[in-house]
Motif scaffolding. Structure first.
Motif, PDB file in Angstrom:
ATOM      1  N   HIS A 174       0.827  -1.207   0.000  1.00 19.62           N
ATOM      2  CA  HIS A 174       0.000   0.000   0.000  1.00 19.62           C
ATOM      3  C   HIS A 174       0.864   1.263   0.000  1.00 19.62           C
ATOM      4  O   HIS A 174       0.552   2.242  -0.694  1.00 19.62           O
ATOM      5  CB  HIS A 174      -0.912   0.005   1.222  1.00 19.62           C
ATOM      6  N   ILE A 175       1.940   1.245   0.791  1.00 18.98           N
ATOM      7  CA  ILE A 175       2.811   2.427   0.869  1.00 18.98           C
ATOM      8  C   ILE A 175       3.500   2.679  -0.460  1.00 18.98           C
ATOM      9  O   ILE A 175       3.575   3.826  -0.943  1.00 18.98           O
ATOM     10  CB  ILE A 175       3.842   2.241   1.999  1.00 18.98           C
ATOM     11  N   LEU A 176       4.001   1.619  -1.093  1.00 19.69           N
ATOM     12  CA  LEU A 176       4.668   1.797  -2.379  1.00 19.69           C
ATOM     13  C   LEU A 176       3.687   2.308  -3.435  1.00 19.69           C
ATOM     14  O   LEU A 176       4.039   3.161  -4.269  1.00 19.69           O
ATOM     15  CB  LEU A 176       5.290   0.471  -2.828  1.00 19.69           C
ATOM     16  N   ALA A 177       2.462   1.794  -3.407  1.00 21.85           N
ATOM     17  CA  ALA A 177       1.469   2.253  -4.385  1.00 21.85           C
ATOM     18  C   ALA A 177       1.065   3.704  -4.163  1.00 21.85           C
ATOM     19  O   ALA A 177       0.647   4.389  -5.105  1.00 21.85           O
ATOM     20  CB  ALA A 177       0.241   1.343  -4.323  1.00 21.85           C
ATOM     21  N   ALA A 178       1.185   4.184  -2.906  1.00 15.93           N
ATOM     22  CA  ALA A 178       0.751   5.552  -2.582  1.00 15.93           C
ATOM     23  C   ALA A 178       1.878   6.574  -2.688  1.00 15.93           C
ATOM     24  O   ALA A 178       1.653   7.759  -2.394  1.00 15.93           O
ATOM     25  CB  ALA A 178       0.173   5.579  -1.167  1.00 15.93           C
ATOM     26  N   LEU A 179       3.082   6.176  -3.102  1.00 17.69           N
ATOM     27  CA  LEU A 179       4.196   7.122  -3.178  1.00 17.69           C
ATOM     28  C   LEU A 179       3.917   8.334  -4.073  1.00 17.69           C
ATOM     29  O   LEU A 179       4.397   9.442  -3.785  1.00 17.69           O
ATOM     30  CB  LEU A 179       5.464   6.403  -3.648  1.00 17.69           C
ATOM     31  N   PRO A 180       3.148   8.186  -5.168  1.00 19.22           N
ATOM     32  CA  PRO A 180       2.854   9.379  -5.973  1.00 19.22           C
ATOM     33  C   PRO A 180       2.070  10.456  -5.229  1.00 19.22           C
ATOM     34  O   PRO A 180       2.018  11.615  -5.677  1.00 19.22           O
ATOM     35  CB  PRO A 180       2.035   8.813  -7.142  1.00 19.22           C
ATOM     36  N   THR A 181       1.436  10.126  -4.112  1.00 24.63           N
ATOM     37  CA  THR A 181       0.649  11.110  -3.358  1.00 24.63           C
ATOM     38  C   THR A 181       1.485  11.832  -2.303  1.00 24.63           C
ATOM     39  O   THR A 181       0.926  12.481  -1.412  1.00 24.63           O
ATOM     40  CB  THR A 181      -0.542  10.420  -2.671  1.00 24.63           C
ATOM     41  N   LEU A 182       2.814  11.727  -2.371  1.00 27.12           N
ATOM     42  CA  LEU A 182       3.694  12.345  -1.376  1.00 27.12           C
ATOM     43  C   LEU A 182       3.400  13.833  -1.231  1.00 27.12           C
ATOM     44  O   LEU A 182       3.256  14.559  -2.227  1.00 27.12           O
ATOM     45  CB  LEU A 182       5.146  12.117  -1.779  1.00 27.12           C
ATOM     46  N   ASN A 183       3.318  14.283   0.024  1.00 24.24           N
ATOM     47  CA  ASN A 183       3.034  15.686   0.328  1.00 24.24           C
ATOM     48  C   ASN A 183       4.344  16.357   0.747  1.00 24.24           C
ATOM     49  O   ASN A 183       4.889  16.045   1.805  1.00 24.24           O
ATOM     50  CB  ASN A 183       2.004  15.772   1.460  1.00 24.24           C
TER      51      ASN A 183
END
Length: 590
Positions: A174-183
């Motif tokens: 889940h974390i790897l898939a969400a990397l594009p959403t980095l704030n």
């Protein structure tokens, strides 16, 4: 004639407090305790909030734990200087419980664990739990550190990952898939807070680094909002107040409720589905496994902390009283919405360095946390989640003991290295309970293997000295009819069969076998069964058996098992010369 009454023994409770008092507690000690408690209290506030969030519950539950459990355990436990509260070690256990059973289930499991700890203390099991092998402890603590660090990555980077699961591999995906959403705003606050907390101790100032990190993190987040207009459309950086809300006593708000812990019924709190739990046998049965895991880890963690504090203060703790104190704290704290507590090694070491003299320092620490909840709740709500994630990164690193881990990999025996890596891997990929169970089992198997190598059965004539002894003892007799063997080491289930089986292969001319058992300190049930089988086989072969030098307590044990002396078949003698004399007499009579 009057009989003397033995003095009434006090129950093993509050021995830490009694020990401090009997050692001569004076006003100067009280001042040191107050100063130490003030320092530890400021450290406990951010840690309690961060660890509660890491476990999957609102931050106030960690604060309530430090307030209630911290004071109760200090006053009733067996250590003078231990500081108890939420700890990082429990995150990997508590997080799955919250996912499956909600806050209510976690509090019920904690109360059950408290009852188990009290039972362990009352049955004097404190000494036994200390024998958990070091590779097992190091392996699962390092694994816990890795899991904690990974769980903080979303808050540190500001990722949108949704609800994390209880499985490590799935969370990593889940974390790897969400990397594009980095704030970038969250990341900048996290990096800044982490740098401040790492560099602050180098200044050698009396203010704790976690407290400084929280303050500068909150100020930096507020500055970002002012610079980029975050307040108009919500904060640019997520804080405790923006994530958590509360309802209590007819009031509601965001962040942390500014009220002291109040009495609640854990079974009336929501479960994983948001609905109140139904307290029945099925729920108790389902929570029994997690409760045992909490109790075992709590016992290990607390007693390890007590050993560390003994080394720093040159005092001695009472392990049974410490277990009872931990049990009482975990039994009562959930009634005030507090989660699982145990002795915290880092906070205890800081408490000692600050000059603590008695459990009153931990009580002052609880009072400081209570004061922070009542007076500073609004300010605590402004702490960024990225700052708490940075704090937990430091906690995870310190907990991992990376230097000891690497050193053990390089220098420890191969078996210990294997146990260390297996416990580490099982903790990360599955759970700590499985890791400890498998680790202890493997350590026991390794111990049995090593003991098998120590326990030996050899014929006395295998050495030149033994041959000389045999010729002296058997002079004037048919030496080939007497076989002399020596058993060296304990006989238990791992080695008994191997040690005694070799005795079955005797020369056909041998009529009497003498076993020198003066170096056998103990025998278990398996060894006794193997010995009975050996006796029966020798009787069938018409070979007599004499046990020489057998300790008296082992003779009693053999008699209780039904093994008794019989003329020309079985006997035990005090010494080897006496055994040879009996063998000669038996041979002469036949």
């Amino acid at each position: 004639m009057t009989s003397k009454r033995s003095p009434m023994r006090l129950p093993p409770i509050a021995t830490g407090l009694r020990s401090a008092w009997h050692s001569g507690y004076v006003l100067t000690d009280l001042r040191q305790d107050i100063l130490a408690g003030l320092t530890i209290g400021t450290v406990a506030v951010p840690l309690s909030m961060a660890l509660a969030i890491a476990a999957g519950v609102a931050p106030q539950h960690g604060l309530y734990t430090a307030i209630v459990a911290g004071a109760i355990i200090a006053m009733t436990g067996g250590s003078r200087v231990n500081v108890s509260g939420p700890t990082a070690a429990f995150v990997v256990i508590l997080f799955p419980i919250v996912q499956q059973y909600g806050l209510g289930g976690l509090l019920i499991a904690t109360m059950m664990a408290g009852a188990i700890l009290i039972l362990l203390g009352l049955t004097h099991m404190g000494r036994l739990i200390q024998f958990v092998p070091y590779p097992v402890v190091l392996g699962f603590t390092a694994g816990i550190a890795v899991v904690i660090a990974v769980l903080q990555v979303p808050d540190f980077l500001g990722l949108s990952v949704g609800q994390l699961s209880e499985h490590f591999v799935e969370n990593v995906g889940h974390i790897l898939a969400a990397l594009p959403t980095l704030n970038p705003h969250e990341l900048s606050i996290g990096v800044f807070s982490l740098a401040v907390m790492l560099l602050w101790p180098r200044l050698h100032l009396p203010v704790p680094a976690p407290l400084v990190g929280l303050i500068v993190g909150a100020l930096a987040a507020h500055a970002l909002d002012l610079a980029f207009g975050g307040d108009t459309q919500g904060p640019l950086v997520e804080t405790i107040a923006s994530r958590f809300s509360w309802e209590a006593a007819g009031s509601s708000g965001t962040g942390i409720p500014p009220i002291a812990p109040t009495l609640v019924a854990p079974w009336q709190l929501p479960g994983a589905d948001g609905q109140p739990l139904t307290l029945d046998f099925e729920l108790i049965r389902a929570l029994m496994g997690p409760a045992i895991a909490i109790a075992m880890l709590g016992a290990i963690e607390s007693l390890l902390c007590s050993v560390v504090s003994d080394g720093l203060t040159r005092t001695r703790h009472d392990p049974d009283a410490e277990l009872i104190g931990q049990g009482l704290g975990n039994l009562i704290a959930p009634l005030f919405a507090g989660i699982t507590a145990t002795a915290a090694i880092a906070r205890t070491a800081t408490n000692i360095r600050c000059g603590a003299r008695s459990p009153l320092a931990a009580v002052v620490h609880s009072a400081v946390v209570l004061l922070a909840v009542i007076a500073l709740a609004d300010l605590l709500g402004k702490v960024p989640m990225a700052t708490l994630a940075a704090l937990l990164f430091i906690v995870a690193w310190n907990m991992s003991e990376a230097r000891h881990f690497v050193h053990s990999l390089r220098s420890a025996p191969g078996g210990d290295v294997a146990i260390l890596l297996i416990c580490f891997g099982l903790t990360v990929l599955f759970n700590m309970v499985l890791a400890v169970a498998v680790g202890v089992g493997l350590a026991a198997a390794l111990f049995i293997r090593r003991m098998m190598q120590l326990t030996q059965t050899r014929q006395i004539t295998d050495t030149p000295q033994g041959e000389a002894l045999r010729q002296t003892l058997c002079e004037g007799s048919d030496s080939s009819a007497i076989a002399l063997y020596d058993i060296d080491g304990p006989l238990f289930f791992g080695v008994a069969e191997k040690a005694l089986t070799s005795l079955r292969l005797v020369d056909d001319r041998v009529r009497v076998v003498i076993l020198d058992m003066s170096d056998v300190p103990s025998m278990d049930g398996t060894a006794i069964v193997a010995l009975k089988s050996l006796i029966d086989d020798m009787h069938h072969q018409r070979v007599a058996l004499i046990l020489a030098g057998l300790p008296s307590h082992l003779i009693v044990k053999l008699r209780r098992a039904g093994i008794r002396t019989r003329a020309h078949k079985l006997s035990w003698c005090r010494s080897l010369p006496r055994a040879v004399a009996v063998a000669r007499r038996w041979l002469g009579e036949h």
